[in-house]
Design a protein around this motif. Structure first.
Motif, PDB file in Angstrom:
ATOM      1  N   ARG A 147     -24.361 -10.359  -5.315  1.00 51.71           N
ATOM      2  CA  ARG A 147     -24.883 -11.163  -6.267  1.00 51.71           C
ATOM      3  C   ARG A 147     -23.820 -11.637  -7.526  1.00 51.71           C
ATOM      4  N   GLN A 148     -23.775 -10.762  -8.072  1.00 60.39           N
ATOM      5  CA  GLN A 148     -23.067  -9.884  -8.908  1.00 60.39           C
ATOM      6  C   GLN A 148     -21.442 -10.498  -9.052  1.00 60.39           C
ATOM      7  N   ALA A 194     -29.189 -11.120 -11.428  1.00 57.77           N
ATOM      8  CA  ALA A 194     -27.232 -11.648 -11.439  1.00 57.77           C
ATOM      9  C   ALA A 194     -26.638 -12.957 -12.330  1.00 57.77           C
ATOM     10  N   ARG A 210     -27.726  -8.103  -4.646  1.00 54.30           N
ATOM     11  CA  ARG A 210     -27.701  -7.865  -6.460  1.00 54.30           C
ATOM     12  C   ARG A 210     -26.111  -7.531  -6.360  1.00 54.30           C
ATOM     13  N   SER A 211     -25.824  -6.798  -5.833  1.00 55.35           N
ATOM     14  CA  SER A 211     -24.552  -6.227  -5.806  1.00 55.35           C
ATOM     15  C   SER A 211     -23.662  -7.598  -5.675  1.00 55.35           C
TER      16      SER A 211
END
Length: 254
Positions: A186-187, A220, A183-184
């Motif tokens: 992707r962000q 994301a 997730r991080s």
């Protein structure tokens, strides 16, 4: 019935004769084009109640209720106003997404959109939301030939769920494939890549939005789109997708 529908209905027997209807998942004969056989329909995981009131995450418990909020939303309250997912991501929905998104089977769009539409509440005819697809960068659009989210959005418009605004969002620069990224990561990859074009801002201010995509994985991409729409003045943003990745919900339903 309009002329286009009349012609399509008249040609349907000819199309069925030349191209006998087949289930796109297993290949068995079916009654009509763009459907699934009974067995493959039953293999789809359709989200049911009770669901989280914030994100529509199925609880998988009879003791829960639709008035409750899931632990994820309690810990990190979402910017969006709900998620309307036609199915939960499993082997069957994965095959349909791959055929639609990468296999050129764009004729699946009406069926996929129909499953999404079943999860979207009806709006007042004089207050229809705007339907905005998650954008592709122009190079990816050129390579693929179509934006699968826009095709779903067009079908949702036909089903009376809102007014399609093709270019409500733009992808300002190409991003790497997000598959396999956390997730991080992707962000970080998406930071600053999605925005509302200046020409679209007046149309978005104070409007309710349905943001459309084929699959919602980590969230994301949809988060970046929601933030851009709210920053541009949208009143609310509801996310609509064909398949939502929620492994824990699948486990609870198994």
């Amino acid at each position: 019935m309009n002329l286009g529908k009349t012609i399509a209905a008249g040609l349907a027997p000819v199309v069925d004769l030349v191209y006998p209807p087949r289930c796109p998942l297993c290949g068995d004969a079916i009654a009509r084009q763009n459907g699934l056989c009974t067995g493959c329909w039953s293999s789809l995981a359709i989200p049911g109640s009770p669901q989280c009131r914030s994100c529509s995450r199925p609880f998988g418990s009879d003791t829960a209720s639709d008035a409750m909020t899931c632990a994820v939303c309690l810990a990190h309250p979402p910017n969006h106003s709900g998620i309307a997912a036609g199915t939960l991501y499993n082997d069957a929905s994965r095959q349909l997404v791959l055929a639609f998104k990468h296999g050129g089977k764009i004729a699946l769009a009406p069926m996929l959109a129909g499953l999404i539409a079943a999860q979207i509440a009806d709006a007042e005819p004089d207050n229809l939301p705007l339907i905005i697809p998650v954008p592709l960068h122009r190079w990816r659009l050129w390579k693929r030939g179509y934006n699968q989210a826009a095709l779903l959005g067009r079908e949702l418009e036909k089903l009376g769920k809102g007014q399609l605004l093709h270019q409500g969002l733009a992808r300002l620069h190409a991003t790497p494939s997000l598959g396999g990224l956390g997730r991080s990561a992707r962000q970080r990859a998406l930071a600053g890549s999605i925005a509302v074009p200046k020409a679209m801002r007046k149309r978005i201010i104070s409007r309710n939005i349905i943001l459309v995509d084929d699959v919602m994985t980590s969230g994301a991409t949809s988060d970046a789109c929601v933030k851009a729409l709210l920053k541009a003045g949208a009143e609310t943003v509801t996310i609509a997708c064909f398949a939502r990745v929620l492994d824990e919900a699948l486990d609870a339903a198994a």
